[in-house]
Design a protein around this motif. Sequence first.
Motif, PDB file in Angstrom:
ATOM      1  N   ALA A 159       4.379   5.625  12.504  1.00  0.00           N
ATOM      2  CA  ALA A 159       3.753   4.350  12.878  1.00  0.00           C
ATOM      3  C   ALA A 159       4.455   3.731  14.082  1.00  0.00           C
ATOM      4  O   ALA A 159       5.662   3.780  14.210  1.00  0.00           O
ATOM      5  CB  ALA A 159       3.801   3.388  11.695  1.00  0.00           C
ATOM      6  N   MET A 160       3.663   3.162  14.974  1.00  0.00           N
ATOM      7  CA  MET A 160       4.216   2.570  16.187  1.00  0.00           C
ATOM      8  C   MET A 160       4.210   1.047  16.136  1.00  0.00           C
ATOM      9  O   MET A 160       4.872   0.398  16.922  1.00  0.00           O
ATOM     10  CB  MET A 160       3.407   2.996  17.407  1.00  0.00           C
ATOM     11  CG  MET A 160       3.540   4.462  17.766  1.00  0.00           C
ATOM     12  SD  MET A 160       2.655   4.775  19.295  1.00  0.00           S
ATOM     13  CE  MET A 160       3.274   6.395  19.717  1.00  0.00           C
ATOM     14  N   ARG A 161       3.405   0.488  15.230  1.00  0.00           N
ATOM     15  CA  ARG A 161       3.197  -0.949  15.288  1.00  0.00           C
ATOM     16  C   ARG A 161       4.199  -1.769  14.479  1.00  0.00           C
ATOM     17  O   ARG A 161       4.844  -2.655  15.011  1.00  0.00           O
ATOM     18  CB  ARG A 161       1.764  -1.300  14.897  1.00  0.00           C
ATOM     19  CG  ARG A 161       1.091  -2.264  15.845  1.00  0.00           C
ATOM     20  CD  ARG A 161      -0.405  -2.188  15.740  1.00  0.00           C
ATOM     21  NE  ARG A 161      -0.868  -2.290  14.364  1.00  0.00           N
ATOM     22  CZ  ARG A 161      -1.047  -3.437  13.729  1.00  0.00           C
ATOM     23  NH1 ARG A 161      -0.817  -4.569  14.326  1.00  0.00           N
ATOM     24  NH2 ARG A 161      -1.484  -3.450  12.489  1.00  0.00           N
ATOM     25  N   PRO A 162       4.336  -1.493  13.186  1.00  0.00           N
ATOM     26  CA  PRO A 162       5.168  -2.399  12.382  1.00  0.00           C
ATOM     27  C   PRO A 162       6.648  -2.275  12.711  1.00  0.00           C
ATOM     28  O   PRO A 162       7.090  -1.260  13.237  1.00  0.00           O
ATOM     29  CB  PRO A 162       4.913  -1.922  10.951  1.00  0.00           C
ATOM     30  CG  PRO A 162       4.517  -0.507  11.088  1.00  0.00           C
ATOM     31  CD  PRO A 162       3.838  -0.358  12.414  1.00  0.00           C
ATOM     32  N   ARG A 163       7.382  -3.326  12.408  1.00  0.00           N
ATOM     33  CA  ARG A 163       8.831  -3.226  12.517  1.00  0.00           C
ATOM     34  C   ARG A 163       9.361  -2.652  11.217  1.00  0.00           C
ATOM     35  O   ARG A 163       8.992  -3.087  10.136  1.00  0.00           O
ATOM     36  CB  ARG A 163       9.424  -4.619  12.764  1.00  0.00           C
ATOM     37  CG  ARG A 163       9.166  -5.131  14.161  1.00  0.00           C
ATOM     38  CD  ARG A 163       9.709  -6.540  14.328  1.00  0.00           C
ATOM     39  NE  ARG A 163      11.132  -6.529  14.673  1.00  0.00           N
ATOM     40  CZ  ARG A 163      11.572  -6.464  15.935  1.00  0.00           C
ATOM     41  NH1 ARG A 163      10.717  -6.384  16.922  1.00  0.00           N
ATOM     42  NH2 ARG A 163      12.859  -6.461  16.190  1.00  0.00           N
ATOM     43  N   THR A 164      10.236  -1.687  11.375  1.00  0.00           N
ATOM     44  CA  THR A 164      10.754  -0.997  10.205  1.00  0.00           C
ATOM     45  C   THR A 164      11.370  -1.983   9.212  1.00  0.00           C
ATOM     46  O   THR A 164      11.195  -1.851   7.997  1.00  0.00           O
ATOM     47  CB  THR A 164      11.819   0.013  10.633  1.00  0.00           C
ATOM     48  OG1 THR A 164      11.269   0.796  11.686  1.00  0.00           O
ATOM     49  CG2 THR A 164      12.220   0.912   9.489  1.00  0.00           C
ATOM     50  N   ALA A 165      12.046  -2.970   9.752  1.00  0.00           N
ATOM     51  CA  ALA A 165      12.786  -3.891   8.896  1.00  0.00           C
ATOM     52  C   ALA A 165      11.890  -4.574   7.881  1.00  0.00           C
ATOM     53  O   ALA A 165      12.338  -4.960   6.795  1.00  0.00           O
ATOM     54  CB  ALA A 165      13.487  -4.936   9.752  1.00  0.00           C
TER      55      ALA A 165
END
Lengths: 252, 614, 405
Positions: A113-119
Amino acid sequence: MTAALSVRGLSKAFGGVQAVENVSFEVEAGQLLALIGPNGAGKTTCFNMLNGQLAPDSGSVTLEGRELVGLSPRRVWRLGVGRTFQITATFSSMTVLENVQMALISHRRRIAAMRPRTASLYRDEAMALLERVGMAAQAERACSILAYGDLKRVELAVALGNEPKLLLMDEPTAGMAPGERVELMALTAGIVRDRGTSVLFTEHDMDVVFGHADRIIVLNRGRLIAEGSPDTVRADPHVREIYLGAGTTFAL
Amino acid sequence: MGFYFTQFLTGLASASSLFLVAAGLSIIFGVTRIVNLAHGSFYMLGAYIAYSIVTSIDVGPVGFWLAVLAAAVAVGLIGVAVEMLLLRRIYHAPEMFQLLATFGVVLVVQDAALAIWGPADKLGPRAPGLDGAVRIFGELVPQYDLAMIVLGPLVLGAIWLLFHKTRWGTLVRAATQDRQMLGALGANQKVLFTSVFFAGAALAGLGGAAQVPREAVSLFTDLNIIAEAFVIVVVGGMGSILGAFLAAVLISELNAFGILIFPQITLVLMFLVMAVILVVRPWGLLGRPEFIARGPGEMPEAPYRPADGRLKLLGLAALLLLVAVPLAGDDFLMVLMVDVLLLALFATSLHFIMGPGGMVSFGHAAYFGLGAYGAAMLTKLLDTPMELAVAGGIAAAAAGAVVFGWFCVRLSGVYFAMLTLAFAQIGWSVVFQWGDVTGGDDGILNVWPAAWASSRIVFYYLTLALCTGAILFMRHLLYAPFGYGLRAGRDSPLRAEAIGIDVRMRQWHGFILAGAMSGLAGSLYAFSKGSVFPDIMAIPQSIDGLMMVLLGGVKTLSGPYVGAAAFHLLEDQISRLEFWRAILGVTILFLVIVFPQGLVGFLRQRLSRDEAAP
Amino acid sequence: MRIPTRLVLGAAALAVVGMSGAASAQDIRIGEINSYKRLPAFLDPYRNGWEMALDEINAEGGVSMDGKKRKLVVITRDDAGKPGNAVKIAEELVSRENVALLAGGFLSNIGLALADFAKQKKVLYLAGEPLSDALVWESGNRYTFRLRPSTYMQAAMLAEEAAKAGKTKWAAVAPNYAYGKDGVGAYKKAFAATGAKVEWIEEQWPPVFKIDAGPVVRALEQAKPEAIYNVLFGPDLLKFAREGKLRGLFEGRMVVGLLTGEPEYLDPLKDEAPEGWIVTGYPWYAIDTPAHNKFRAAYEKRFKTYPRTGSIVGYNLMLSLAAVLEKAGSTDTEKLVDAMKGLKIEDSPSGPFEYRAIDHQSTMGAWVGRTAVRDGKPVMVDWSYRDGAKYLPPDEEVRKMRPAD
């Protein structure tokens, strides 16, 4: 009880050395099975063949009837096999929490995935797992600065990320203080009880083995030489001989 | 028949000289894991020193070989000086950081050689006693070629004896194969590293000195030999001296016979061979799998934290400053800053795979070049509007990365680096040779921006917007699972695979993305200069990228663009001075020693010292 | 995190301010760009040449403009051999240093990049050294002029001489890049134009400055040509000449060498220089004209060494720049360009020459002769000066090759 994992005639040779020879055993659902044996008995080799890291020369490994031989570690994991390593393997540039989040993200197939922030992904779930292994307080610390025993707990939390049917734990308490060992195994036993997960583990510490294992199998020079309940194995003269011969303390 | 046999002999003579220089590199590289760019400089110094000796003293046949040996020892001592004064200070810097230091040495040696020996090429005398030619099967073969054919195996044998009959040799082999064993053997690492540098540099010096009777000593010698030496080492298999010898023979013979059929092949032959060998045998001809890729005692990267208020403010201030650049009313400042922005994007895209991905690419210029050529050719051949041409440039670079990356991610460490280099050189040679389509080294001219973007101000803002956008996009990706997947593969491939992450796939995707971003920088570069030439996809451009990333700090997110700005502006200023290469080299050495974590790494260390974890 | 950027920027701005303070407003500023550090063997003499001319011109007070004498100031910069750098520097010289015109270049691709820049930004560019034919023909433009006799001109001089020998089986060896290809192509074309019978039976293309001379020499030898055409130069030439001699390649064969007689390339061979090659070059030791004697004496006195080809190119370059500024009487680009067309330089050390209006190529010639070794030193003998004007294609052909301005 049905078998969660079934191993039949597993063999592996390195050069001329037969590391594992015709090993067969079963892990029953919800069971804590210990695999013991002296150094060089072939325990780790055996383990590496179970999760696809090493291809066996012959034999079969089935998880709930499904053949695992020939699959990559990734595929084996997707089928529900979690793993911890003899020498801990974690992502040292990430925090404790992120390590667990990675397992959850991979489990949900969102690793590209490119959109969400992993955190922000599966944070609560990851915290719950850390809570379970008693690492919640250290969630934001970097893995690279953790004490070894804590790393082992993190690995356990990571391995639980895909809700595994089977946990493979290679020397889960190696390098830990005696008190920690008991604690960790009690934790593991609790998880087995709560989730119905099956566990196969190798271990050197016989207190740990005899204190927690439901069943024990014994490997020597690549062969399976004894199998049964802790009491049966404890009483096995062959096993006693090997351990005394190898000079290992064998608390009886 | 006689012709082919003597052609074979000629190939062997060339192989010997390649082997000598590669053997030294292999030893240094195997033990210290330092990618020693200065090895070519050692070779060149060996040649110059030998030249000076044989032209100032009247040497006889014995004296000649003594002079060659003396040159080798002298260069060995120079190697020791470089190791003790410079490299020893930075062994604990991040992986590859030493590359930056050896690059500084290259620059300094280039100007030193120019100052000492002057600009003219030097043709030394022929070797006394071996100055004629003998007939073999009716064909004339120079006697000195025969001497070289003997010298190669002689040195090979000597190294073998040294490796297998002495304790030092045992340590070198142990260190090459498994660094952890070194501690177990109780070796004094300092002494070992210094002695290894002596041996490696002396072999390079020997190689250079032995070439004096065969070829001219010129100021090009260092850069000409260095890539070849690395190719030989890697094709042979790291740490395998016999492998290096076989590789030297293989490549020299392919060259000797290849030119009979296709004379232009020499341009790329070496890199073609390397690409094929690495695809078929990922560890070279006689190499073994690399177990430990990292340097000794290296600290892992710190976890990523979201930018705090202070950092955001700084970033905003920098951006405002960049937006305000045209207000200065200085056209050239805009031109210069366009260069800086494009290089910043180039460096950031390299860092994307190199830092978080752990994939050090020696051939990242390929994608910059593909972007530039893609855009330029679309403009030139199809009259494509600029907007589409830029998109085409990105697509061309991404396509190249799809193909090359697929092969590269199957390798790791230095083999990965060298395969990227091989592909970049193959790409470069196609562009260079295929004059009808690409214009060859005369390049493609008249690639100026569309009318609406042709004013300096508009083009500056266009570049600023696209580069900042692309850099922020990559930064965001690093905080997204996409980037975390890359880091997972770097930190522990074992763990990554054990939780279902397809490490190669992650690396491949990362590689393609970095290629595409580099392509964007390249295509804008074409329009900013109005022309493209093959040099933008040649080795120096790739090396420049590495320097920028390392200078900024490979373990930081803002390192690459800070490094790019510092590197380019330094070069721009310093190149106005007379001995600018030496000054730039010394500046780099200074920065390397003072900031072993890179500029940003240093700053971060300073800022977080108080808050540092126990 | 970006503090270093700002610091460096600030430092950069300071340095630039500091550097541009010296010249007076009356001076005429000239931008010069070259790859000095990359190719010092060829460019050090070139720099000496133009510096000497510059000082001579300024000693006379400079150039006359509007009835006043104005001094010339040259701002010279190193492009490190990268075309992209050269363009960047050109931008700086034009926009920040306010130079009246640009000059320089050695590598053909840098010459072409600067020419394209000149066209786009409408600034006069006089290429000194670059040899590429495309510079004035296929890629020629209104703002670009070239001084040195081009690849084609020098090849044509050689072809004329070589065709007389009646050799038909030819082999060629040239560095594998644009200059090498142009050198071979131009020679083939010029040779065919003489009407002599010719058959090209072998070609070798080693990478520039990376020749593996042994195999190349043997590949040529195996083809058994009657004559060999050489475009190699620099370290490649030295290696090739030595290997060729050792392996008997030149025995009984005619050899023709483009630029081989230039002192930059021939002198390092010392007593091993091949003898009897037909070459273009510069026999500085034997040219006996008043203008050249004066030039040579002044050069040797000032630099304690003899002039090379680059020295005379650099010298003539500066003479041309002074002349065009005087003729135009202005630093306005369009006026300068018009003045360049047909600009005549009467008293250069190499003899008179002129910048042709038709293609902006100067008619400066070259010396053609044979190599020999005298007193252990390589020289050219039986040489004669060839006026460049005679070795250019017919006007019609030139018009066809060159795009309209």
